[in-house]
Structures are given as C-alpha cells and as structure tokens.
Design an enzyme around this catalytic site. Structure first.
Site, mmCIF file in Angstrom:
data_model
loop_
_atom_site.group_PDB
_atom_site.id
_atom_site.type_symbol
_atom_site.label_atom_id
_atom_site.label_comp_id
_atom_site.label_asym_id
_atom_site.label_seq_id
_atom_site.Cartn_x
_atom_site.Cartn_y
_atom_site.Cartn_z
ATOM 1 N N ASN A 236 0.814 -1.215 0.000
ATOM 2 C CA ASN A 236 0.000 0.000 0.000
ATOM 3 C C ASN A 236 0.849 1.268 0.000
ATOM 4 O OD1 ASN A 236 -3.224 0.195 0.473
ATOM 5 N ND2 ASN A 236 -2.461 -1.845 0.978
ATOM 6 N N ASN B 228 -9.475 -9.117 2.742
ATOM 7 C CA ASN B 228 -10.156 -7.867 2.376
ATOM 8 C C ASN B 228 -11.507 -8.153 1.737
ATOM 9 O OD1 ASN B 228 -9.602 -8.704 -0.231
ATOM 10 N ND2 ASN B 228 -7.951 -7.247 -0.555
ATOM 11 N N CYS C 170 -7.556 -0.813 8.972
ATOM 12 C CA CYS C 170 -7.217 -1.592 7.778
ATOM 13 C C CYS C 170 -6.689 -0.593 6.763
ATOM 14 C CB CYS C 170 -8.420 -2.378 7.274
ATOM 15 S SG CYS C 170 -9.947 -1.434 7.117
ATOM 16 N N SER C 171 -7.221 -0.562 5.572
ATOM 17 C CA SER C 171 -6.783 0.442 4.601
ATOM 18 C C SER C 171 -7.610 1.722 4.748
ATOM 19 C CB SER C 171 -6.904 -0.111 3.176
ATOM 20 O OG SER C 171 -6.011 -1.194 2.990
ATOM 21 N N ASP C 172 -8.926 1.596 4.564
ATOM 22 C CA ASP C 172 -9.805 2.765 4.668
ATOM 23 C C ASP C 172 -10.461 2.896 6.029
ATOM 24 O OD1 ASP C 172 -9.411 3.685 1.992
ATOM 25 O OD2 ASP C 172 -10.707 2.061 1.309
ATOM 26 N N GLY C 173 -10.562 1.785 6.759
ATOM 27 C CA GLY C 173 -11.103 1.851 8.098
ATOM 28 C C GLY C 173 -12.608 1.766 8.190
ATOM 29 N N ASP D 236 -14.422 -1.241 6.635
ATOM 30 C CA ASP D 236 -14.873 -2.618 6.409
ATOM 31 C C ASP D 236 -14.365 -3.547 7.512
ATOM 32 O OD1 ASP D 236 -16.370 -2.162 4.061
ATOM 33 O OD2 ASP D 236 -14.547 -2.134 2.863
ATOM 34 N N ARG D 237 -13.113 -4.009 7.374
ATOM 35 C CA ARG D 237 -12.544 -4.899 8.388
ATOM 36 C C ARG D 237 -12.451 -4.225 9.752
ATOM 37 N NH1 ARG D 237 -7.456 -6.581 4.711
ATOM 38 N NH2 ARG D 237 -7.956 -4.507 3.880
ATOM 39 N N LYS E 104 -19.910 1.483 4.078
ATOM 40 C CA LYS E 104 -20.627 1.795 2.842
ATOM 41 C C LYS E 104 -21.697 0.735 2.560
ATOM 42 C CE LYS E 104 -16.808 4.353 0.739
ATOM 43 N NZ LYS E 104 -17.519 5.630 0.662
#
Length: 715
Positions: free
Chosen positions: A308, A334, A400-403, A405-406, A442
């Site tokens: 990333n 993911n 996580c990446s965007d914060g 989902d996981r 989302k």
C-alpha cells in the site's frame, strides 16, 4: 387436503398437467405438488399491501419450489416493493414466500421440455444474500411477461437509494417523534460516549467535524484525548487516508484502556511523517497510566500493508513514534477475498438446491469456499484484541486500509465480547449505529449497488456485514445464555440491509443520510424491533444478564458451525410483513418455518442434549437449538390454532349438508333400532365436530362420504 407425490412427467390432478423443475434434474426425482383445496366462500386470495405499496402485475397458476422436493401452487404478485407468492390455499392474504426487489441480483430462465412435448419454464432469482428462489411458470408467454415486469421494477428499485421503497413506506400508526418507540432515537452519540466514560477524565468529546468538512465519512461527535486540541485534530486527520484519524469508540470499564479506530497512515514510498499524528499516538498512550504502549492492530497482512506504500498508504513505523507503539498484522482477508468466498459458497448452495452436490464431498466443498476460514481469522483477531484490552490493559488502535470494512467488523466484535450491554437488543442496535453506520461503512456500495454490472461482479460489493453477523451467530451458539436476542433478530437485521424497506441502512455515511433527510422521510428498522408485538419473537428465553462480562469463544475451525437458518433453510419472511400460517396441507408437505425442510409439524430436538448441568459444555454448544425452538414452537402454536379454525369452518359446512341428508335418510329407515342417521341428528353440535375432526365414531373423507362404525348403515 392430501398432497400427491408426482414423478417427473406424470400428470397431476390439476390444470397443470405434467411438470418438471429444470433440465438438470434427474428424471427419476419426485416432487410433491401441494394442491389448493376449498377454503370456504372467501373468493380469490389477495395480497395485503403495506403502506405505500401498490400492485404492478400478477401471474396465475405458478408454482413456488419452496424446498426439495416440494412445490406449491398459487399466484405470483409483483409490487413496487417485492415479489410475493400467494398460494391458492391462503385465507389470510399473507404470502408464504416474498422477496424485496432490492435483494434480487439477476434472474434467468430454465426451460424444460417434457417427453410428451409440453414445456414448463423456471424463473430463477439469484439474490444478494446468497439465496436462489425458483418459480415454475405455466408458459413461455408468462415467463416473458414476468421478465418484462422484473426488468421494469428492478431498474427502478436499484437505481439509487433515493428510489428505495423506504421513501414510500409508511406506518398506519407511527410512533410519536422522539418517543422511545421511535427507532431513530435509540442511538445518541453523546449519551453512549457518556456511558463509556469518554466524555470525562483523560478523554473529551469534540465537535470539530460538525459540518463533516474534516472527514465526510466520520460522525459529528468524536472522542479524543483531552489534551489534543481541535486544530491538531485537523492536521492529524490529513495524514490518514480519507482523513480518518484515530478516535476512541470504547473504553474498558475497569481500566483506562481504550479501543480506537482509524484508517492507514499516508506514509508512501518516501516514509512520510506527521508530527501531529505522532503526538496523538503519544497522548493516547499517556492517557492510559496502566500501559503507555499503544498497540496497533493492522487488519491486513504485512505484505499487503507494505504494498500500500506504492499508492500513498502504508503502516506505522515504530521508530517514528519513539517506541511508543507495537504493531501486529492480523491478516484478515479484504472485501474482494470475502466476495470471492461468498461467490463460491453461493454456487455451492445453488447446486445443493438443485440436488447436484455429491454428499460424500459436502464438507470438503464447504471448506473449499474458504468462507469459514475467513470467519475463523476474524474471530481469532477479535479475541486477540480483546485480550490486549482485558489482560494487558493496553489501548489498541484498529485499522485496515480505509477503516470502514474490516475495522468495523473487528471493533464491533471486540465490544460484543467485552461489554454485556451490546448483547442486549437495545445495545446491539447502538453498536450497529455507532460502529457501522456513523463511522461510515458503505452499506449501499457493499450490499445493494448494481452499478455497471451485476452485484457479484461489481468491484465494490461484498457481504461484509453478513459475514460479521455470521461471526455474531457463532458466538451466540457457544454462549446461548449471554444474549438477550435470538437468531431471528439477526436475520431480521440482515433482511433490513437488503430490503430497502427502512431508511436505517440507506446510503454510505451519516453525512449522506443527513443530506437525504432519511430520518424525516423514512421509518427506522429499530422502530419495527421496538414494536411490543415483536418483542417475544426476538427474545431469548435463556438470557442471563448476570452472566460473565467477557466472553471467550472457541474460534478454531472445528468449533465453527454452519448457520443453517441463513445458508441452508429458505427464509420466507420480510420485515414487518408476517408470512402466512401453513394450511392443512402445510403441516405435512410445506415448511412449517422450523427448519426449511418438508416434515411433519412435530419439532424434533437433539435427543443427546444434556441439561443436567445448566452450566455444562453441552448447553453452551447446543443451547442455541432450544433458543430457536422455543420461538418456533410459539409461532407454531399460533399457526396450528389458525389452521384449526380453518378446518372447523370448512367442516361445519359439511356437517350442515350431511345433517340434511341424514334427516332425509332417517325417514326411509325401516329398522326398529335407532338408525345411524337418527343417532347423528340427535347428537350435539360438539359431537358432530368431534366426529368430523376424526373422533371415535366417524371419519369423513375428502369426498364427503360418511363411514359409521358401531351402528347400522343407512339404506
């Protein structure tokens, strides 16, 4: 009414003639066709519509393949909200199968031509919640008509959240605005953070994001260390992807350990730094006297976090934070891996529905989907974070990446394990509102979107929330006394995500919901949950609020189970719309809402369930069976009473006709002994009912013939 078992190609006793289900079925398979029977002079059954719902089209003489190997005859109704199947045996205008339009991903035709030359057409609906529902239509013209109607209504229902049925739906008796019965009032950020103690001590509440300018996907109320100013928050947010800076979401009741959430830092290939982000991490550690080391739980695998950097992301470098942090990579898959696993599971379940699965390889095929492996990794990670908070009294930042989902999955599972309040109905609603809705998961993109491609082909769709509910169910299965609600409650929440009937899960963030004025124009799903008549349906009779605060589930793969009610049993109900009670035939042929299989009305529990020790391991492992059984038996009692009323009404009419016949026959009798007709006429109405319902003296068959025992036959 008796159901007849028909081999493929044999003529049933109805206008349908012969029928088959699809071309890939074994010609030797048999199907049970449930025929309509006389229900009294009620006329043709009609669908009871919701407020704001209107009928668009109806197709008659259709069959619903409700379960293997059962089919039910009735009509298919299309409205601006749902596809409903109303059996010909319905007397209360309630469908036995219904799908909201928004849950349908695609539909296909499966033609089959019989040896005699006649053809039947199967309408197969593939859904976003892993279901596949099939209807048999009597002709190609009917299928074409259904296809055109579906294309029209599906396009309108999935174009945008603005077109969702929630904006048309209304209650006949809405609760008073602001009352406890109004679901929109169930979550108040200030009150929840006050309950957690995040508005005092070393933490405070900030409203710097009141206009959503600092972070459009974050809520208005944010909990941060007391010594960290609003101006510093804006600078620290700029260093995190999507401006999602570390903020607190939960505080341990017995220590100063805090659970925080964020997105990945924007380190990039040049290992960029941000003094305000480093200061924030330092203040988080300083706010916890019990442990000044802040643990970072990175949901990604280390290789993913490293790659990333190439796109401006990355992970925290402990050297830049003066050794004040320790980072752990959890390797949670993911959204793309979760979607791929769900696709494999969906294909397997569809094959099972068509009886195309090799039973000897069923378990290995389930394992090959990797769905339960992903569930195992998520549950294991939640236990690791809970141990850090509980045993080491350490503050933990999850990202996580965007914060969204996981991160939402993990922090909500941790709180469910550590805080008994979130295991109540009201607390669970607060948890979903706080860590899923307000922090910007989302829902529209992940669970509903049909943009550009089918749901399962879209790059941004994934059943993230469904997977989380599966994890919750796995915990409930092991701790059946720790939750105030049952699995019906979980399924209800899941259906509300896909149905579009309520405004709760529309759009992707609090900001978008405020712009669309969702609270003013739609009904909350919690309003439905709060209804007094639904409390018993969602209640867990074994709930013990005085149980352990911290739950420690077993999360190894052998300890996980398949959620049968979600994956293996057809779910026929939709929120706020009761399904029809099974009729006389349903008790022997149709699903009685117990387990989705054709069976008798008797509910069989596991005979080796050991209840001798109320705290025994067998209860923890199997108690969920009783939890669900109690709710199902309660519903079944109501259904049986309704069925009995229908039977009695029909048989009373038969009794009147037969009584007239017997009176005329009694005048013709030449016997000196009391005739059977005279005996019948002299009997009380209650005795008539007992005879008609299969009592000791008489047995009426479906042809209105009378067979009397213990008395002379009438001549």
């Amino acid at each position: 009414m008796d159901a007849c078992v028909l081999p493929i190609g044999s003529p049933p006793e109805s206008k349908w003639g012969t029928f088959s289900v699809c071309s890939d079925m074994d010609p030797g398979d048999t199907w049970t066709l449930v025929h309509p029977h006389a229900t009294g002079e009620t006329g043709e059954p009609a669908l009871a519509l919701l407020g704001g719902e209107r009928t668009i089209d109806e197709l008659h003489d259709c069959m619903w393949m409700c379960d293997q190997p059962v089919a039910c005859l009735g009509k298919l109704i299309f409205t601006n909200f749902r596809i409903a199947f109303l059996p010909n045996t319905s007397v209360d205008m309630r469908p036995t199968c219904q799908l909201p339009l928004q849950v349908v991903d695609s539909f296909v035709q499966k033609p089959h031509r019989l040896p005699c030359g006649s053809a039947r057409h199967v309408l197969a609906l593939d859904c976003k919640d892993l279901r596949t529902v099939q209807f048999i239509l009597p002709s190609l013209q009917c299928w074409t008509r259904a296809s055109q109607t579906l294309s029209q209504v599906l396009l309108g229902s999935t174009a945008s959240p603005d077109t969702a049925f929630a904006f048309s739906y209304h209650l006949d008796k809405p609760p008073a605005p602001g009352s406890d019965a109004d679901g929109w009032t169930w979550y108040n950020a200030d009150a929840e953070f006050a309950r957690l103690g995040l508005d005092r001590g070393n933490y405070r509440l900030s409203y710097v994001n009141g206009d959503f300018r600092m972070c459009p996907s974050y809520p208005v109320v944010l909990a941060v260390p007391k010594s960290f100013s609003d101006s510093s928050m804006s600078l620290a947010a700029a260093f995190r992807k999507k401006n999602r800076m570390p903020v607190a979401t939960w505080r341990h009741p017995n220590s100063d350990a805090v659970l925080l959430r964020s997105s990945q830092p924007c380190v990039g290939v040049f290992s960029s730094r941000c003094s305000q982000d480093e200061l924030l991490i330092h203040e988080i550690g300083a706010a916890n006297p019990g442990c000044n080391v802040v643990f970072v739980a990175d949901c990604r695998a280390q290789i993913s976090a490293f790659t990333n950097k190439a796109v401006g992301g990355g992970y925290e470098n402990p050297e830049h934070y003066s050794g004040n942090i320790a980072i752990e990579f959890l390797g949670i898959p993911n959204l793309h891996a979760v979607r791929d696993a769900a696709v494999r599971l969906r294909v397997l379940l569809a094959a099972r529905a068509s009886q195309q699965v090799d039973e000897s390889k069923w378990l290995s095929q389930l394992e090959a989907t990797q769905w339960w492996w992903h569930t195992h990794v998520l549950l294991k990670s939640a236990c690791q974070v809970a141990d850090l908070l509980e045993n080491k009294s350490a503050s933990v930042i999850v990202h996580c990446s965007d914060g969204w989902d996981r991160t939402s999955q993990l922090v909500s599972l941790v709180q469910l394990l550590c805080d008994g309040y979130y295991r109540t109905v009201r607390g669970f609603a607060v948890l979903v509102e706080k860590d899923w809705l307000s922090f910007g998961h989302k829902f529209t993109k992940r669970s509903v979107s049909n943009e550009h491609a089918g749901y399962w082909q879209h790059d941004q769709t994934s059943p993230i929330f469904l997977q989380w509910l599966d994890c919750v169910w796995q915990i409930m299965r092991q701790f059946p006394c720790a939750f105030e609600f049952n699995e019906t409650f979980l399924l209800t929440i899941l259906e509300s995500v896909y149905s579009g009937q309520y405004g709760t899960f529309l759009w992707n963030s609090d900001r978008e919901r405020r712009v669309s004025k969702v609270r003013d124009n739609t009904v909350s799903v919690w309003t439905y949950v709060a209804a007094p008549n639904e409390a018993q349906r969602f209640s867990n009779p074994f709930y013990n609020g005085a149980g352990p605060r911290r739950l420690q589930p077993r999360v190894a793969l052998p300890d996980l189970d398949v959620w049968r009610a979600l994956y293996l049993a057809p779910r026929h109900s939709i929120l706020g719309i009761p399904t029809a009670a099974p009729n006389v035939a349903s008790r022997t042929s149709l699903n009685s809402s117990c387990n989705g299989r054709a069976s008798s009305s008797t509910l069989h529990l596991n005979s080796n369930l050991n209840l001798a020790d109320p705290c025994g391991d067998s209860v923890l492992q199997r108690g969920h069976v009783l939890v669900s059984a109690v709710a199902r038996l309660t519903d079944r009692c109501t259904q049986i009473q309704q069925e009995r009323d229908v039977e009695v009404a029909c048989l009373k009419k038969k009794i009147l006709r037969l009584k007239e016949q017997m009176k005329s026959l009694s005048t013709m009798s030449t016997s000196t002994t009391p005739s059977a007709a005279a005996t019948f006429c002299a009997a009380s109405p209650s005795q008539h009912s007992r005879w008609a319902l299969g009592g000791e003296d008489a047995d009426f068959d479906d042809e209105d013939n009378v067979s009397l025992s213990g008395s002379e036959e009438c001549g």
